[in-house]
Motif scaffolding. Structure first.
Motif, PDB file in Angstrom:
ATOM      1  N   ALA A 233       0.835  -1.205   0.000  1.00  0.00           N
ATOM      2  CA  ALA A 233       0.000   0.000   0.000  1.00  0.00           C
ATOM      3  C   ALA A 233       0.864   1.247   0.000  1.00  0.00           C
ATOM      4  CB  ALA A 233      -0.922   0.009   1.215  1.00  0.00           C
ATOM      5  N   SER A 234       0.283   2.329  -0.498  1.00  0.00           N
ATOM      6  CA  SER A 234       0.875   3.658  -0.420  1.00  0.00           C
ATOM      7  C   SER A 234      -0.153   4.585   0.207  1.00  0.00           C
ATOM      8  CB  SER A 234       1.258   4.180  -1.810  1.00  0.00           C
ATOM      9  OG  SER A 234       2.200   3.329  -2.420  1.00  0.00           O
ATOM     10  N   ILE A 235       0.326   5.569   1.006  1.00  0.00           N
ATOM     11  CA  ILE A 235      -0.576   6.475   1.716  1.00  0.00           C
ATOM     12  C   ILE A 235      -0.392   7.891   1.200  1.00  0.00           C
ATOM     13  CG2 ILE A 235      -1.256   7.373   3.973  1.00  0.00           C
ATOM     14  CD1 ILE A 235      -0.176   4.874   5.230  1.00  0.00           C
ATOM     15  N   TYR A 236      -1.514   8.576   0.966  1.00  0.00           N
ATOM     16  CA  TYR A 236      -1.501   9.965   0.515  1.00  0.00           C
ATOM     17  C   TYR A 236      -2.344  10.798   1.476  1.00  0.00           C
ATOM     18  CZ  TYR A 236       0.021   7.778  -3.826  1.00  0.00           C
ATOM     19  OH  TYR A 236       0.698   7.039  -4.761  1.00  0.00           O
ATOM     20  N   GLY A 237      -1.771  11.903   1.955  1.00  0.00           N
ATOM     21  CA  GLY A 237      -2.549  12.838   2.759  1.00  0.00           C
ATOM     22  C   GLY A 237      -2.312  12.772   4.246  1.00  0.00           C
ATOM     23  N   LEU A 238      -1.376  11.938   4.708  1.00  0.00           N
ATOM     24  CA  LEU A 238      -1.115  11.856   6.142  1.00  0.00           C
ATOM     25  C   LEU A 238      -0.309  13.070   6.587  1.00  0.00           C
ATOM     26  CD1 LEU A 238      -1.685   9.899   8.468  1.00  0.00           C
ATOM     27  CD2 LEU A 238       0.595   8.961   8.124  1.00  0.00           C
ATOM     28  N   VAL A 239      -0.749  13.701   7.671  1.00  0.00           N
ATOM     29  CA  VAL A 239      -0.047  14.881   8.171  1.00  0.00           C
ATOM     30  C   VAL A 239       1.151  14.452   9.008  1.00  0.00           C
ATOM     31  CG1 VAL A 239      -2.152  16.247   8.190  1.00  0.00           C
ATOM     32  CG2 VAL A 239      -1.475  15.015  10.250  1.00  0.00           C
ATOM     33  N   ARG A 240       1.896  15.439   9.486  1.00  0.00           N
ATOM     34  CA  ARG A 240       3.022  15.183  10.383  1.00  0.00           C
ATOM     35  C   ARG A 240       2.576  14.266  11.523  1.00  0.00           C
ATOM     36  NH1 ARG A 240       5.681  19.848  14.195  1.00  0.00           N
ATOM     37  NH2 ARG A 240       7.671  18.829  14.681  1.00  0.00           N
ATOM     38  N   ASP A 241       3.278  13.174  11.694  1.00  0.00           N
ATOM     39  CA  ASP A 241       2.860  12.138  12.641  1.00  0.00           C
ATOM     40  C   ASP A 241       3.716  12.237  13.899  1.00  0.00           C
ATOM     41  OD1 ASP A 241       1.296   9.919  13.378  1.00  0.00           O
ATOM     42  OD2 ASP A 241       2.916   8.563  12.825  1.00  0.00           O
ATOM     43  N   GLU A 242       3.163  12.854  14.953  1.00  0.00           N
ATOM     44  CA  GLU A 242       3.939  13.137  16.156  1.00  0.00           C
ATOM     45  C   GLU A 242       3.572  12.204  17.298  1.00  0.00           C
ATOM     46  OE1 GLU A 242       4.529  17.704  16.607  1.00  0.00           O
ATOM     47  OE2 GLU A 242       2.504  17.353  15.860  1.00  0.00           O
ATOM     48  N   MET A 243       4.579  11.786  18.035  1.00  0.00           N
ATOM     49  CA  MET A 243       4.334  11.046  19.269  1.00  0.00           C
ATOM     50  C   MET A 243       3.625  11.956  20.264  1.00  0.00           C
ATOM     51  SD  MET A 243       5.550   7.913  19.123  1.00  0.00           S
ATOM     52  CE  MET A 243       6.069   7.397  20.769  1.00  0.00           C
ATOM     53  N   GLY A 244       2.723  11.391  21.047  1.00  0.00           N
ATOM     54  CA  GLY A 244       2.049  12.151  22.086  1.00  0.00           C
ATOM     55  C   GLY A 244       0.848  12.934  21.608  1.00  0.00           C
ATOM     56  N   VAL A 245       0.462  12.780  20.351  1.00  0.00           N
ATOM     57  CA  VAL A 245      -0.669  13.523  19.800  1.00  0.00           C
ATOM     58  C   VAL A 245      -1.796  12.548  19.464  1.00  0.00           C
ATOM     59  CG1 VAL A 245      -1.467  15.038  17.954  1.00  0.00           C
ATOM     60  CG2 VAL A 245       0.859  15.276  18.848  1.00  0.00           C
ATOM     61  N   ARG A 246      -2.970  12.793  20.029  1.00  0.00           N
ATOM     62  CA  ARG A 246      -4.138  12.014  19.628  1.00  0.00           C
ATOM     63  C   ARG A 246      -4.741  12.626  18.360  1.00  0.00           C
ATOM     64  NH1 ARG A 246      -7.968  11.837  24.812  1.00  0.00           N
ATOM     65  NH2 ARG A 246      -7.578  14.089  24.622  1.00  0.00           N
ATOM     66  N   VAL A 247      -5.403  11.785  17.587  1.00  0.00           N
ATOM     67  CA  VAL A 247      -6.107  12.248  16.388  1.00  0.00           C
ATOM     68  C   VAL A 247      -7.575  11.900  16.595  1.00  0.00           C
ATOM     69  CG1 VAL A 247      -6.287  12.118  13.883  1.00  0.00           C
ATOM     70  CG2 VAL A 247      -4.060  11.818  14.983  1.00  0.00           C
ATOM     71  N   LEU A 248      -8.399  12.924  16.818  1.00  0.00           N
ATOM     72  CA  LEU A 248      -9.780  12.717  17.243  1.00  0.00           C
ATOM     73  C   LEU A 248     -10.754  13.376  16.266  1.00  0.00           C
ATOM     74  CD1 LEU A 248      -9.177  13.636  20.999  1.00  0.00           C
ATOM     75  CD2 LEU A 248      -9.111  11.347  19.987  1.00  0.00           C
ATOM     76  N   GLY A 249     -12.031  13.347  16.626  1.00  0.00           N
ATOM     77  CA  GLY A 249     -13.050  14.112  15.913  1.00  0.00           C
ATOM     78  C   GLY A 249     -13.123  13.812  14.435  1.00  0.00           C
ATOM     79  N   LEU A 250     -12.893  14.845  13.627  1.00  0.00           N
ATOM     80  CA  LEU A 250     -12.953  14.697  12.171  1.00  0.00           C
ATOM     81  C   LEU A 250     -11.829  13.827  11.631  1.00  0.00           C
ATOM     82  CD1 LEU A 250     -13.789  18.388  11.168  1.00  0.00           C
ATOM     83  CD2 LEU A 250     -15.371  16.455  11.296  1.00  0.00           C
ATOM     84  N   GLY A 251     -10.761  13.674  12.418  1.00  0.00           N
ATOM     85  CA  GLY A 251      -9.645  12.841  11.995  1.00  0.00           C
ATOM     86  C   GLY A 251      -8.909  13.403  10.790  1.00  0.00           C
ATOM     87  N   VAL A 252      -8.099  12.558  10.178  1.00  0.00           N
ATOM     88  CA  VAL A 252      -7.308  12.951   9.012  1.00  0.00           C
ATOM     89  C   VAL A 252      -7.830  12.202   7.786  1.00  0.00           C
ATOM     90  CG1 VAL A 252      -5.022  13.036   7.957  1.00  0.00           C
ATOM     91  CG2 VAL A 252      -5.269  13.329  10.435  1.00  0.00           C
ATOM     92  N   PRO A 253      -8.391  12.914   6.798  1.00  0.00           N
ATOM     93  CA  PRO A 253      -8.794  12.231   5.562  1.00  0.00           C
ATOM     94  C   PRO A 253      -7.560  11.887   4.734  1.00  0.00           C
ATOM     95  CG  PRO A 253      -9.174  14.588   5.360  1.00  0.00           C
ATOM     96  CD  PRO A 253      -8.685  14.354   6.761  1.00  0.00           C
ATOM     97  N   LEU A 254      -7.486  10.661   4.305  1.00  0.00           N
ATOM     98  CA  LEU A 254      -6.355  10.243   3.488  1.00  0.00           C
ATOM     99  C   LEU A 254      -6.818   9.193   2.485  1.00  0.00           C
ATOM    100  CD1 LEU A 254      -5.677   7.317   4.906  1.00  0.00           C
ATOM    101  CD2 LEU A 254      -4.429   8.724   6.519  1.00  0.00           C
ATOM    102  N   VAL A 255      -5.930   8.862   1.577  1.00  0.00           N
ATOM    103  CA  VAL A 255      -6.204   7.811   0.596  1.00  0.00           C
ATOM    104  C   VAL A 255      -5.111   6.760   0.712  1.00  0.00           C
ATOM    105  CG1 VAL A 255      -6.334   7.232  -1.860  1.00  0.00           C
ATOM    106  CG2 VAL A 255      -7.448   9.304  -1.008  1.00  0.00           C
ATOM    107  N   VAL A 256      -5.538   5.523   0.874  1.00  0.00           N
ATOM    108  CA  VAL A 256      -4.612   4.391   0.882  1.00  0.00           C
ATOM    109  C   VAL A 256      -4.787   3.656  -0.441  1.00  0.00           C
ATOM    110  CG1 VAL A 256      -3.903   2.270   2.033  1.00  0.00           C
ATOM    111  CG2 VAL A 256      -4.813   4.173   3.384  1.00  0.00           C
TER     112      VAL A 256
END
Length: 402
Positions: A233-256
């Motif tokens: 797989a390849s991923i498009y649209g993932l933002v900076r991926d930081e330790m200690g950060v939750r991703v909630l609510g609307l989340g991150v739209p991406l395409v796999v």
């Protein structure tokens, strides 16, 4: 313009041609006919014209028929035997070496078997023809000024595709086929290209300490690959991926994009793949990955609980928030450089030295550094005139701007 039957007679006097190859040289004439039907009709017309002259006692026509019959093949056999007392020695087709009918049957079977391995329902056929056969066809067209023909490649693509559709029930698709079977003539070798499956999904993470790196090897992504029985797989649209950060609510739209999927319908809209404190929720299937321009227009919304070295007040927070909203910010964090806009900041006082802020900023900005001021100006720390540290940091959503 020369009559097609006269042209066909000249061709057959020169070289042997099977029904398909003769008909293909006149493919644009007539409607609702296969090339085999077209070629046989031309042979019969040539045969009948010569026979009529022979019956009138034309000896030249008799000798012409004697010479041309082996090139006509089976349609001329009975009359030849009647006139000369023996069967003609039928010659092999000059253009296809007599391979075409059997090749189409076998190629359709082999192409279907190759496509079936990936459960392809919408297909396209490609053909590569050896130069010998292309050159022979072009030479005849040029020599006899034939302008209504089609190529061998075109006929093979159409006839193999029609046979696969009729016999196996697959659906031809010319714009976005799930799989393309490319066949080499005359070798019969098959190459299959499977279109990647673009899965639009929303990424969320409620465990602060489970980043998705390395992206393609992460169990979450591999879970999606496994569900669709793909290879990678390849991923498009993932933002900076930081330790200690939750991703909630609307989340991150991406395409796999899943390579070589065998089970395109394994998941549907709303289905989730969940592993180690994170999930991908499927939004849509069979989508194209976003372009870089589209990604650069996105806005990220963060929640930050921050501690200030100096005491805070509601008035100071309000003033600092207003001063940053709408501002262009310059940022240099390691190799990352960006100049982008702060869309909005809203803060509330939690304790004397603690505040909770909502920050919306362009995709290119690192928001943690926008708060602390590291490599960033202007920043919230600069606006408050105090050192700031982020105690909690949550990404609440990434929003696409039209």
């Amino acid at each position: 313009m020369e009559d097609p039957v006269e042209q066909a007679e000249k061709l057959l006097a020169d070289v042997p041609l099977c029904d398909r190859c003769l008909g293909r040289l006149f493919a644009m004439l007539g409607r609702g006919l296969s090339n085999a039907e077209r070629g046989r009709a031309l042979k019969l017309a040539v045969l009948m014209r010569l026979h009529a002259r022979i019956r009138e006692g034309d000896k030249e026509a008799l000798e012409r028929f004697r010479a041309i019959a082996p090139n006509i093949g089976q349609p001329a056999s009975r009359l030849y035997e009647e006139l000369f007392g023996s069967k003609p020695e039928v010659r092999q087709c000059y253009l296809c070496d007599g391979l075409l009918d059997a090749f189409i049957e076998e190629a359709a079977r082999k192409a279907y078997e190759a496509l079936k391995e990936y459960n392809v329902r919408k297909f396209l056929i490609g053909v590569r023809v050896a130069p010998k056969y292309i050159n022979g066809e072009e030479e005849l067209k040029l020599r006899y000024q034939l302008k209504y023909g089609e190529s061998l490649k075109s006929e093979l693509k159409r006839e193999i595709g029609k046979l696969i559709q009729a016999r196996y029930g697959l659906e031809p698709e010319f714009s976005r086929p799930e799989g393309v079977a490319t066949i080499k003539f005359p070798e019969g070798l098959i190459e299959v290209s499977i279109r990647r499956l673009g899965v639009s999904a929303t990424y969320r993470r409620w465990d602060r300490w489970s980043p998705i790196r390395p992206y393609e090897e992460h169990p979450l992504v591999q879970g999606l690959v496994k569900a669709f029985e793909g290879s990678s797989a390849s991923i498009y649209g993932l933002v900076r991926d930081e330790m200690g950060v939750r991703v909630l609510g609307l989340g991150v739209p991406l395409v796999v994009e899943v390579s070589k999927p065998k089970a395109r319908g394994a998941l549907d809209r709303g289905d989730r793949v969940q592993v180690i404190g994170s999930e991908l929720e499927v939004n849509d299937l069979d989508v194209e990955p976003p372009g870089q321009e589209s990604l650069s227009r996105r806005v990220r919304l963060y929640r930050c609980v921050m501690m200030s070295e100096s005491p805070l007040s509601e008035a100071a927070l309000s003033l600092a928030s207003s001063s940053l909203t709408g501002k262009q910010v310059s940022q240099r964090v390691g190799p990352h450089e960006a100049t982008a806009s702060v869309r909005g900041v809203s803060c509330r006082l939690v304790a004397d030295h603690v505040a909770e802020c909502l920050v919306a900023a362009d995709e290119r900005l690192y928001v943690r550094e926008l708060v602390t001021g590291e490599g960033t100006s202007p920043s919230l720390a600069e606006a408050l005139g105090s050192r700031l540290d982020c105690l909690e940091f949550d990404l609440l959503g990434v929003i696409s701007q039209r």
